[in-house]
Design a protein around this motif. Structure first.
Motif, PDB file in Angstrom:
ATOM      1  N   PHE B 341       0.604  -1.177  -0.062  1.00 54.52           N
ATOM      2  CA  PHE B 341      -0.015  -0.024  -0.029  1.00 54.52           C
ATOM      3  C   PHE B 341       0.824   1.301  -0.157  1.00 54.52           C
ATOM      4  CE2 PHE B 341      -4.254  -1.530   2.138  1.00 54.52           C
ATOM      5  CZ  PHE B 341      -4.668  -2.194   0.780  1.00 54.52           C
ATOM      6  N   PRO B 342       0.273   2.307  -0.395  1.00 57.16           N
ATOM      7  CA  PRO B 342       1.137   3.519  -0.410  1.00 57.16           C
ATOM      8  C   PRO B 342       1.458   3.934   1.236  1.00 57.16           C
ATOM      9  CG  PRO B 342      -0.723   3.877  -1.963  1.00 57.16           C
ATOM     10  CD  PRO B 342      -0.753   2.464  -1.310  1.00 57.16           C
ATOM     11  N   ALA B 343       2.648   4.555   1.243  1.00 63.01           N
ATOM     12  CA  ALA B 343       2.901   4.786   2.721  1.00 63.01           C
ATOM     13  C   ALA B 343       1.743   5.647   3.418  1.00 63.01           C
ATOM     14  CB  ALA B 343       4.182   5.571   2.725  1.00 63.01           C
ATOM     15  N   ALA B 344       1.059   6.721   3.077  1.00 64.62           N
ATOM     16  CA  ALA B 344       0.191   7.265   3.686  1.00 64.62           C
ATOM     17  C   ALA B 344      -0.821   6.055   4.410  1.00 64.62           C
ATOM     18  CB  ALA B 344      -0.804   8.160   2.860  1.00 64.62           C
TER      19      ALA B 344
END
Lengths: 130, 419
Positions: B341-344
């Motif tokens: 998943f994207p880091a955010a």
């Protein structure tokens, strides 16, 4: 240098993932930026040297590998290093933007790729949990 | 030494069912017919195994299950996510748990072929089985995918070189690869078409125009004569198919790219038989969509907080829930969002009490409050999985395991939550 970032699966990523995501092999096969040789030459980096990729969503240092991409684009195998750079914006679809992001790439003379521990620390940073 | 034949591989959506696996003293010692990734999965199955943990301390499995149930009971807006690398009875239990806890429920299709589902719900999809492709297809188009690296035996079992009933080997098939870069797949095909990154929608639309007889000029970096030639080849084949991947679903346009591809195939059926199939990644991500649909009516990204299932990708999909910091607890089953998943989204996952059920140490397990180790479906426990074309196949238990199957772990959590 401005580039377009592409991410995706590779055989090496798949094989090393099954051996374990904390393995040295996974780090070596996934913390990689594939560049076109001409782009690498323009940047002044060679095979195995460190490059920093930066998007508006994050920044990581990766090991440069030559070939396997077009001029003006960089390919990073799917995994935590690629996703340090990607956008969580899904535009109402549920799908984040994992391909075709604008990125900046630069040489990091004498640098080392971002480690998994550094990524884990950055994720835990805000809460200090886990 | 025991030789197991007809073993189904639990790695990708091909579900190759012709593997042979040798077992000696309860350990897998060799495989035959497996691709490199499959071989790695079978031979490394005992390595890097997760241990039952709560708050970084090793505990008994029962204690970990108790803590998982407590987290879900006390959460106001939990998320249950993953489901794609396990078998369908476990997926069924995950739906039950989500209903009981009023959770949001999403599977990994939201970050692979969720856009495909959205597009198919708008305009339908002309589908078939991989067996029909093997026996009948004379034109194969790979678009935005790289089977040589991601679905390694797909070309030899189904699409390029197999000996089918009416098509024999590569000489009786024409194979096209459309992608943003040349890959190992490009070396296996008759024609490579390079599309500029993020401009697939434009090329698909130009192809639709060419199929309808309009003059087309260059689109997405592809010359007009190439587009016209491909359109004529598509119209002139006996049985054509487009296999497509993340190059369409993850790039600019997302579900609109798929919508254009589905409508191109619909147009082509005015001229010939033409079909389309997504290249599904996790071995049972198709099953996750199937099981959720037959139990709730919806394939992914749903929420039970009103007591009935509500479907809304973009609202109840995992990346959105996490990056907007809405969920206050998570149960991750058979997937590793911290790795993909994207880091955010990952940062929020690290900040809430998270339960991970996984056979192996994953990056998500490194961030989790509770880790419950499980048996590997298709190696250490049996079950059902759905191939990328929707055909269900039975996974085998190859070796005994001290670990519980995912479905039993979920059953025990459900008992403690109050089901």
């Amino acid at each position: 240098m401005e580039v377009l970032l592409n991410t995706g699966r590779t055989v090496d990523q798949g094989v090393s993932m099954e051996r374990g995501k904390t393995s040295q092999e996974y780090f070596e096969k996934v913390a990689v930026a594939f560049l076109h040789p001409e782009d690498a030459k323009e940047l002044g980096v060679g095979e195995g040297q460190a490059v920093r990729l930066t998007t508006e969503f994050g920044s990581v240092v990766l090991r440069c590998s030559l070939g396997n991409t077009e001029r003006g684009s960089v390919f990073v195998p799917m995994g935590p290093w690629a996703n340090a750079l990607t956008s969580a914006l899904t535009e109402g679809t549920g799908m984040p933007s994992l391909k075709g992001l604008r990125a900046k790439i630069e040489a990091v003379p004498g640098g080392k790729p971002t480690t998994l521990e550094e990524l884990l620390r950055s994720w835990r940073g805000r809460s200090g949990s886990a | 030494m025991v030789l197991r034949r007809g073993v189904v591989c639990p790695f990708c959506g091909c579900l190759c069912d012709d593997l042979e696996v040798e077992v000696e003293d309860g350990r897998i010692v060799s495989t035959k017919n497996a691709c490199p990734v499959s071989r790695s999965k079978f031979l490394s199955h005992a390595e890097d195994r997760a241990r039952p943990m709560v708050g970084g301390r090793e505990v008994s499995v029962e204690e970990a299950i108790e803590e998982a149930a407590r987290i879900l009971r006390e959460a106001d807006f939990p998320l249950i996510y993953g489901l794609s690398s396990t078998e369908s009875d476990a997926q069924r239990m995950a739906v039950r748990l989500a209903e009981l806890t009023g959770a949001s429920l999403d599977n990994t299709s939201s970050t692979c072929h969720g856009p495909t589902v959205l597009a198919a719900q708008e305009c339908g999809a002309v589908k078939c089985t991989l067996g029909e492709v093997k026996n009948r297809a004379d034109l194969i188009v790979f678009w935005g995918c790289n089977p040589a690296e991601a679905h390694i035996r797909h070309p030899i079992r189904y699409s390029i070189t197999p000996a089918g009933m009416y098509r024999q080997g590569k000489k009786e098939r024409f194979v096209v690869h459309v992608d943003v870069r040349e890959t190992r797949t490009s070396k296996m095909v008759n024609q490579f078409v390079k599309v500029q990154m993020g401009r697939d929608y434009e090329l698909l639309s130009a192809l639709r125009a060419a199929v309808r007889g309009y003059e087309v000029k260059e689109a997405a970096g592809v010359p007009g004569e190439v587009i016209k030639g491909l359109a004529e080849r598509m119209k002139g084949c006996r049985f054509g198919i487009i296999f497509f991947g993340m190059g369409l679903t993850m790039s600019r346009g997302k579900n609109l790219n798929i919508d254009a591809a589905l409508r191109l195939v619909r147009d082509l059926n005015e001229h010939t038989k033409f079909l389309i199939m997504p290249m599904r990644g996790h071995f049972n991500v198709s099953g996750a969509n199937e099981v959720l649909t037959w139990l709730t009516g919806y394939p992914f990204a749903l929420n039970f907080s009103r007591g009935y299932p509500v479907y809304n990708p973009g609202e109840f999909s995992a990346v959105d829930l996490l990056s907007r910091e809405e969920c206050d607890a998570a149960l991750i089953l058979a997937s590793d969002p911290a790795a993909h998943f994207p880091a955010a989204a990952v940062r929020h996952l690290a900040s809430i009490p998270t339960v991970v059920i996984d056979p192996k140490v994953s990056l998500t397990s490194k961030l989790a409050r509770v880790v419950i180790p499980s048996a590997i479906a298709g190696i250490e426990c049996e079950g059902t999985a759905y191939r990328m074309d929707g055909v269900p196949l039975r996974l085998k238990r190859i070796v005994d395991s001290p670990y519980l199957p995912d479905r039993e772990i979920l059953e025990r959590i459900i008992e403690r939550v109050g089901g």
